[in-house]
Design an enzyme around this catalytic site. Structure first.
Site, mmCIF file in Angstrom:
data_model
loop_
_atom_site.group_PDB
_atom_site.id
_atom_site.type_symbol
_atom_site.label_atom_id
_atom_site.label_comp_id
_atom_site.label_asym_id
_atom_site.label_seq_id
_atom_site.Cartn_x
_atom_site.Cartn_y
_atom_site.Cartn_z
ATOM 1 N N ASP A 1 0.885 -1.125 0.036
ATOM 2 C CA ASP A 1 0.092 -0.144 0.106
ATOM 3 C C ASP A 1 0.846 1.080 -0.051
ATOM 4 O O ASP A 1 1.946 1.486 0.311
ATOM 5 C CB ASP A 1 -1.045 0.067 1.128
ATOM 6 C CG ASP A 1 -0.309 -0.642 2.666
ATOM 7 O OD1 ASP A 1 0.887 -0.801 2.603
ATOM 8 O OD2 ASP A 1 -1.119 -0.937 3.538
ATOM 9 N N GLU B 1 -6.075 3.054 3.269
ATOM 10 C CA GLU B 1 -6.567 3.690 4.569
ATOM 11 C C GLU B 1 -8.144 4.237 4.538
ATOM 12 O O GLU B 1 -8.761 4.132 5.393
ATOM 13 C CB GLU B 1 -5.649 4.713 5.298
ATOM 14 C CG GLU B 1 -4.248 4.422 5.693
ATOM 15 C CD GLU B 1 -4.168 3.538 6.778
ATOM 16 O OE1 GLU B 1 -5.421 3.320 7.394
ATOM 17 O OE2 GLU B 1 -3.072 2.953 6.880
#
Length: 375
Positions: A69, A128
């Site tokens: 990520d 997120e």
């Protein structure tokens, strides 16, 4: 050879919110281009701020995927690091700067020789805030590059450098965002009989919803229902006409998540009915499904790491943290694991500062695993 420390520190200074990782995207593309220059078996694609790097194998029979990520968090950094965030109110407090650096280090190692099987490196945005893995999958960003096996890691502050922790089942919980709004009738505090107090209804709901986990969930399985925000009213002598709540449900299986969602909905509807309120309720599991490790692949990974010198392998219990890699692992079998980074501050803390010694350890250890998988 990629300078891991310099790379991590450069990335740490430019944290960006999901789908706005423009500087991060630019930095990654340049670094990837440098690492893969003159490698004819490498192809690069982008999707918004996401990047896919495909290494075509010599005699491919499958595709092995590695995912990182790339986004940061809306947190004001409070470290004393000389390379602290240059972006106001943004911080890599979840360690994604470490994740990206490991991925680049792995690419640097594995691109030196064309593998037998295909390798895919996914630099995924918006972990997120927007379930970037789900967005990329649903947009068809993978195309024919969708892996047959997918792997990834997450840093863990309370584990030492050299620790790798995972299991053969669920590693992270699935999450479901909950938004509730009770609407009654505002009025003067001196005449409550002419109003319908939404704050009271919301308070009853908060009290009753605590029974979901204690009385509706098998204690062996476990679940979490937390409401972290409630807003109602404007001043002391006006009865609140509306009350809004924002919370989260977490469970280790999809079945348990659905069960808890059903109970939360029933309680909200019951409270609204009993108080004569209008109810707006939103349950949004989105792409944050449980991170369920594939048992056989997890066994292979754990066996490999257990035999590796310098690795302390830990068979760990599940955690109630959420991770959107769970969505991809529901589409492609794979494994996620924790990487120890030994810092006293937890994930999402403004002083969280991983030990950089974890970087060369991770690159050396994981590149050996991926080389073994891809040939």
């Amino acid at each position: 050879m990629l300078d891991l420390i310099a790379t991590r520190r450069a990335l740490h200074q430019i944290p960006e919110i999901g789908l706005q990782e423009f500087k991060t995207h630019e930095f990654l593309l340049k670094t990837i281009a440098d690492l893969t220059a003159d490698k004819e078996f490498v192809e690069i694609r982008t999707w918004q701020t996401g990047i896919l790097v495909f290494l075509k194998g010599r005699q491919p029979q499958k595709t092995i995927g590695w995912r990182t990520d790339i986004d940061g968090l809306p947190i004001v950094e409070e470290t004393d690091l000389s390379f602290k965030s240059l972006h106001k109110d943004r911080m890599h407090a979840c360690g994604h700067d470490m994740h990206m650096t490991v991925a680049l280090g792995l690419l640097d190692r594995l691109v030196q020789h064309q593998p037998k099987d295909n390798l895919l490196f996914l630099f995924q945005p918006a972990e997120e805030n927007a379930a970037g893995g789900m967005l990329m999958y649903e947009a068809g960003a993978f195309g024919s590059w969708l892996p047959d096996e997918f792997y990834g890691l997450h840093v863990r502050p309370d584990l030492k450098v050299g620790d790798i922790a995972t299991n053969r089942s669920t590693l992270f919980a699935g999450t479901c965002e909950v938004k509730i709004r009770f609407t009654g009738q505002s009025g003067h505090a001196a005449f409550p009989h002419t109003a319908n107090d939404a704050l009271i209804a919301a308070s009853y709901f908060i009290t009753q919803v605590q029974s979901v986990v204690s009385r509706n969930v098998d204690p062996i399985e476990g679940a979490v229902v937390t409401f972290g925000s409630m807003h109602a009213g404007t001043t002391n002598n006006v009865i609140a006409g509306t009350a809004s709540l924002h919370g989260t449900i977490r469970a280790l299986t999809q079945e348990m998540s659905a069960h808890v969602q059903k109970r939360v909905r029933a309680i909200a509807e019951g409270v609204a009915s009993s108080f004569g309120m209008e109810l707006d309720l939103e349950l949004n599991p989105s792409g944050y499904l449980p991170v369920e490790n594939h048992p056989q692949l997890a066994d292979q990974l754990m066996t490999f790491f257990a035999a590796r010198e310098g690795v302390r392998l830990i068979d760990c219990a599940p955690a109630m943290t959420g991770e959107d890699f769970g969505y991809l692992l529901h589409k492609v079998p794979g494994v996620m694991f924790w990487l120890g980074v030994d810092t006293p501050y937890p994930l999402h803390h403004p002083k969280m500062s991983p030990k950089e010694e974890a970087l060369p350890f991770a690159v050396e250890t994981i590149s050996a695993f991926l080389s073994n998988k891809a040939g």
